[in-house]
Design an enzyme around this catalytic site. Structure first.
Site, PDB file in Angstrom:
ATOM      1  CG  HIS A  93       7.351   0.683  -4.364  1.00  0.00           C
ATOM      2  ND1 HIS A  93       8.157  -0.106  -3.575  1.00  0.00           N
ATOM      3  CD2 HIS A  93       8.432   1.732  -4.608  1.00  0.00           C
ATOM      4  CE1 HIS A  93       9.429   0.299  -3.819  1.00  0.00           C
ATOM      5  NE2 HIS A  93       9.722   1.456  -4.267  1.00  0.00           N
ATOM      6  CG  HIS A 147       0.797  -4.273   3.736  1.00  0.00           C
ATOM      7  ND1 HIS A 147       1.934  -4.129   4.856  1.00  0.00           N
ATOM      8  CD2 HIS A 147       1.313  -5.094   2.764  1.00  0.00           C
ATOM      9  CE1 HIS A 147       2.886  -4.877   4.429  1.00  0.00           C
ATOM     10  NE2 HIS A 147       2.700  -5.616   3.145  1.00  0.00           N
ATOM     11  CD  GLU A 148      -0.853  -6.757   0.268  1.00  0.00           C
ATOM     12  OE1 GLU A 148      -0.301  -6.584  -0.677  1.00  0.00           O
ATOM     13  OE2 GLU A 148      -0.418  -7.408   1.011  1.00  0.00           O
ATOM     14  CG  HIS A 176       3.343  -3.861  -1.468  1.00  0.00           C
ATOM     15  ND1 HIS A 176       4.965  -3.963  -1.190  1.00  0.00           N
ATOM     16  CD2 HIS A 176       3.004  -4.678  -0.499  1.00  0.00           C
ATOM     17  CE1 HIS A 176       5.210  -4.653  -0.325  1.00  0.00           C
ATOM     18  NE2 HIS A 176       3.972  -5.333   0.258  1.00  0.00           N
TER      19      HIS A 176
HETATM   20 ZN    ZN Z   1       3.948  -6.519   1.966  1.00  0.00          ZN
END
Ligand code: ZN
Length: 684
Positions: free
Chosen positions: A477, A470-471, A474
């Site tokens: 991105h 998940h991290e 990010h």
């Molecule tokens: Zn998040």
């Protein structure tokens, strides 16, 4: 003074923060100096009416970035290496930063300068990213009330202050009500069923108060074990009612810390604030900065999901009720639901996260994650050198076609003086420099996994593996951005109902049978996670997914309608708004004393007012984006390239809906999320 400043490491231009040199005493003087310089520069800049648009924007970007580069290591160290001196310096600086931001947001000279740029004939000749960041800046000026007449502006400021006060009061009431109640038990037989570790905690809590026996507070780690495992129905009921009436007119603390008036006043003030800016209600105001366009769109989004999920949610509840009946519990009350749910979960899927740990040594997981990213985007990731704040911190470089494109710090383990949780933050944003070169993005990735010991490597649960992905989503991105204008590069300028798309999206790879051999390997035998265990994990993942879905929709609809339908002339009682939503979507009744809303801090004390729907919104986007990989192959490099170029590289340059449509070829659909959560079967 100037001699000192010239040696201050926070004021030296540097590619990466000099973590070895930064001391608490550097922070405040550096910030004071930078803010003073920036104020002076902005003042000078506004005197120069002949300046070109690009030069104006480049100057503002440069100065904002200098401030960001100064503050980034300070904010980061505050989170990961918190000392008393560091905290004092940080706390002393925070009000100065806020004041500076408010001052710039209300600077009419700056506002006019941006407006002039927008109205210039050559506006169209600016880059798409710069145009977008000018439009965002103008929007933010407007939302901070800059275009209002003096009297309205004053009222606007007064409302904002009062809203901030009320939000704090709301949280304080919840906190005080939580702390103001605890259950004292002398006979351990009342705690039958509760895990030993929790019982031990209750005994310690009692001892701290000088009591004999056990003391159970309303903090989640103390409260939840009773609700989930406590065999005493009476105790569960008492705890449930105490918890769900906190800060209200009901329950054991009735009226003592009652948030009722705070909530009403907050709603009225938010409505008035939105009206001052020309919106019909606060929901419209909230959507001005979000991906969703209109209140009608959000309402039908939530109702559509509710209609499609309700039958499965009812079936989930029916299964639970039947199971409870077999166990001798005739009718299910709210305080029975977590208890029988845990029993049912255990019966259906005897699988614990702890059993999975040996298969996920952290180095294997990280190498596998890099391999996934390499196959998707052709990115190579290798260890790199930098000054770090702790010996355990790793540093990596990303390359594409042999060229460096980004770097990141990876701080994996929990330790003292480090904040809990996991997060991604930016250290350097991608932007073009005045000499034509490009500053490459740098990210901080922070987790709190168990550190290795003398005998054991760091072993992750599958939940932790998902967190890491998940991290890193990010992080990608931020790091794969191709946008050179900092205001809309990486995650900057991305609305918050869209910012979780890349992160939740990458989580999908942790659940694929093709990926499991890449990210798992028993730390002793090297054996990959057996497929039977993955099948069990997949089945357990969707346990009661229908019930969880309608619960989230209930909260989203309640929050949204509350802010959309507020009528100052005839306010509908908050409890009534919630009751109507529950009638439409909930699958079981809560007792009439339930005052959940009095502790709903997300919307009354956090930033989620008329925005709670964002959680589901982003889930729909990420599930639907992933479904293209399901159709075309989860390692299909051209699908990966498409996601990279259409979404990850584009930051906030375009409306997220336009970016999504570019990638998916159509608007988002809820189908994939319903299918992934087992609410709709594979065939449909
Ligand atoms: Zn998040």
């Amino acid at each position: 003074m100037s001699a000192l400043l010239s040696e201050n490491p926070l004021l030296q231009a540097c590619t990466l923060p000099p973590f070895d040199a930064i001391q608490a005493e550097h922070i405040e003087p550096a910030l004071d100096s930078q803010l003073a310089t920036n104020r002076q520069r902005v003042e000078q800049l506004l005197l120069n009416e002949a300046i070109g648009a690009d030069q104006f924007l480049a100057s503002m970007e440069q100065w904002d970035d200098e401030l960001a580069q100064l503050w980034s290591p300070v904010g980061h160290l505050q989170g990961v290496s918190n000392s008393e001196a560091m905290r004092l310096a940080y706390d002393a600086c925070l009000p100065k930063l806020t004041a500076y931001a408010t001052e710039m947001g209300q600077n009419t000279g700056l506002y006019r300068a941006y407006k002039r740029i927008k109205e210039r004939e050559d506006f169209a000749s600016l880059s798409e990213a710069r145009r977008r960041s000018v439009e965002n800046a103008l929007r933010d000026f407007t939302l901070s009330g800059i275009a209002l007449d003096a009297a309205s502006q004053q009222r606007f400021g007064a409302i904002q202050q009062r809203v901030a006060q009320l939000s704090t009061q709301f949280s304080n009431n919840v906190l005080d009500a939580s702390m103001g109640w605890s259950k004292h038990i002398s006979d351990v037989s009342d705690l039958v069923g509760v895990p030993a570790a929790a019982v031990q905690g209750y005994a310690e809590a009692a001892a701290e108060k000088g009591l004999v026996g056990y003391s159970i507070s309303l903090d989640i780690p103390a409260y939840l074990p009773v609700l989930q495992y406590g065999d005493s129905r009476e105790l569960r009921q008492e705890m449930y009612l105490a918890y769900n009436t906190r800060a209200s007119d009901q329950g054991p603390g009735a009226g003592q810390w009652d948030n009722s008036a705070v909530m009403q006043e907050l709603l009225a003030l938010r409505h008035e604030l939105a009206a001052l800016l020309g919106y019909n209600n606060y929901a419209e105001y909230s959507l001005a900065t979000k991906m969703a366009d209109t209140p009608a769109q959000v309402e039908s989004f939530l109702m559509d999901l509710a209609e499609q999920s309700r039958a499965v949610a009812s079936a989930d509840f029916e299964e639970l009720a039947q199971f409870a009946e077999q166990q001798g519990q005739g009718s299910l009350a709210a305080w029975d639901i977590p208890y029988y749910s845990e029993k049912l979960r255990l019966q259906k899927y005897a699988l614990s996260q702890e059993e999975l740990r040996p298969y996920f040594p952290v180095d294997k997981v990280i190498a596998g994650m890099f391999e996934v990213v390499n196959r998707l985007y052709g990115i190579d990731i290798s260890p790199d050198e930098a000054q770090c704040w702790h010996p355990d911190v790793r540093f990596y470089q990303l390359r594409s076609n042999g060229q460096p494109i980004a770097q990141f710090y990876l701080d994996l383990y929990a330790r003292e003086h480090k904040r809990g949780g996991a997060w991604m933050d930016d250290c350097r944003v991608r932007r073009s420099l005045s000499d034509g070169a490009v500053q490459l993005p740098v990210a901080y990735l922070t987790c709190n996994f168990t550190a290795p010991t003398k005998d054991l490597p760091s072993l992750l649960t599958h939940n932790e593996v998902t967190t890491l992905f998940h991290e890193f989503g990010h992080g990608l991105h931020h790091m794969l951005s191709e946008v050179d204008c900092p205001g809309v590069s990486g995650i900057n300028g991305v609305p918050w109902d869209a910012v979780e798309l890349p992160s939740q999206f990458l989580e999908n790879w942790c659940w694929q049978k093709e990926v499991i051999p890449l990210i798992s390997g028993h730390y002793q035998s090297g054996e990959a996670l057996p497929m039977e265990l993955l099948d069990k994990m997949l089945a357990a993942k969707n346990f009661q997914a229908g019930m969880q879905m309608v619960r989230q929709l209930e909260l989203g609809l309640f929050d949204f309608r509350l802010h959309r339908d507020f009528d100052p002339a005839a306010p509908v009682p908050i409890a009534e708004v919630l009751a109507r939503v529950r009638d439409q979507v909930a699958v079981f009744k809560v007792p009439k004393e339930n005052r959940f809303q009095h502790g709903f801090s997300h919307i009354f004390a956090g930033g989620y007012a008329a925005g709670y729907y964002s959680y589901k919104w982003a889930e729909v986007l990420s599930a639907d984006a992933f479904s293209r990989f399901e159709e075309e192959g989860i390692f299909n490099a051209s699908t990966g390239a498409s996601f990279q170029t259409q979404i990850l590289q584009r930051g906030g340059v375009q409306e997220p809906m336009a970016l999504f449509i570019n990638f998916r070829g159509r608007e988002p659909s809820v189908e994939a999320l319903l299918r992934h959560s087992g609410i709709r079967s594979e065939e449909c």
